[in-house]
Design an enzyme around this catalytic site. Sequence first.
Site, short mmCIF file in Angstrom:
data_model
loop_
_atom_site.label_atom_id
_atom_site.label_comp_id
_atom_site.label_asym_id
_atom_site.label_seq_id
_atom_site.Cartn_x
_atom_site.Cartn_y
_atom_site.Cartn_z
N SER A 229 28.06 41.75 39.21
CA SER A 229 28.24 40.77 38.18
C SER A 229 26.90 40.42 37.79
O SER A 229 27.14 39.30 36.86
CB SER A 229 28.85 39.48 39.06
OG SER A 229 30.40 39.86 39.40
N LYS B 240 26.97 40.10 33.85
CA LYS B 240 27.44 38.66 33.17
C LYS B 240 26.12 37.85 32.71
O LYS B 240 26.23 37.26 31.90
CB LYS B 240 28.17 37.73 33.94
CG LYS B 240 29.36 38.31 34.62
CD LYS B 240 30.19 37.43 35.59
CE LYS B 240 31.45 37.91 35.87
NZ LYS B 240 31.49 38.87 37.17
N SER C 114 31.49 33.27 38.71
CA SER C 114 31.33 34.57 38.18
C SER C 114 32.86 35.07 38.03
O SER C 114 33.46 36.08 38.40
CB SER C 114 30.99 35.42 39.67
OG SER C 114 30.50 36.59 39.21
#
Length: 392
Positions: free
Chosen positions: A67, A70, A127
């Site tokens: 993640s 991101k 997230s």
Amino acid sequence: MKKTLLAVVLMLCFSTAFPQMGSAEEKAKQSAQAELAANAKSAILMDADTGTIIYEKNSHDKLPPASITKIMTMLLTMEAIDSGKLKLTDMVRTSEYAASMGGSQIFLEPGEEMSVNEMLKGIAMASGNDASVAMAEKLAGTEEAFVQMMNDKVQELGLTDTHFANCNGLPAENHYSSAHDIAVISRELLKHKEITKYTGSYQDYLRKDSQKPFWLVNTNKLVRFYTGADGLKTGYTSEAKFCLSATAVNGNLRAVAVVLGEPNTKTRNEEVSKMFDYMFAQYSTHTIFKPGDTIGTVKINKGNVKELTLTAGQNYSVLLKKNAKAEGVRHEIQVPKEVKAPVQAGQVLGKLVVYQGDKVLKEFELKSPEQIGKASWWKLFKRTTAKLFLVD
């Protein structure tokens, strides 16, 4: 011949008895740094202001970023906001596809709308894979088109260890990055000052006044437990293990620390905290120019103005060891005597070189703060005649 042979024997004996008698200070430094991220597959510690790398371990290894992906999604979102393409109050509609994302999510339903402001909270703190895809579709129409924007940005930043296949970091073929590249993307994101309002919040709510309020708790626990920490993004998949790109401020220093492939969250947070402690204890920033300071001037040949004032659009600083003397730091402005019009805003006109003694510490590009067009023939004529009739 015998003397030469005797000398060689003595040298061999000496080197065996006293192996590698190098600088004790250098060895101590290497030993201390070697322990900073002992359990990470890959790591880097960087000064956000100057981009100086303080510590790295396998920092160019291509690994799954989970993640942490991101960070690029947030960067493109913030760029769209700062350019006026997007507003925080704009509404983002959730598609069936966005709502179908698994893993970490804020449980968006198909057709549900949230503001850009709320989506950023969902991405930065929870997230949200679903929120990331919804934002990607808002900005580019499809996730595929947004991923192309992500990879275009990778090229623009000159990164060579990164290729994205999606906008949220879910496992995918040909989706990889490195600690080094993530640190550079993180540093770029931090140029958008508003982002830490999202990444640095420990808890908040979505749908607060609805029947389905959603409590957000930041997945990055350092923002609560490490003084000065205000971002940026955690990541985990079974393949990537525990990852983190973190940032913290201490005085006028901002650190960026990235670790990939940590065995668990406790070790991840401990090692990043140790990296922060090391940087803040060992280094300080010496500022050459602050934003808005006048750096110098450049004459403009046949421009609608005769001279351009170069002003600092950012901090021009160098990182120094705390025991180093800043008095030895000097700088030179290297620009041509004259530049021919037209001049574009952002055009590189020269550079600022910072030295310590004869050693170059850092070079900065100097860019035009504004656009300057060509002077009209009438303005040039008046300038010429004014010179002709100039009397001392």
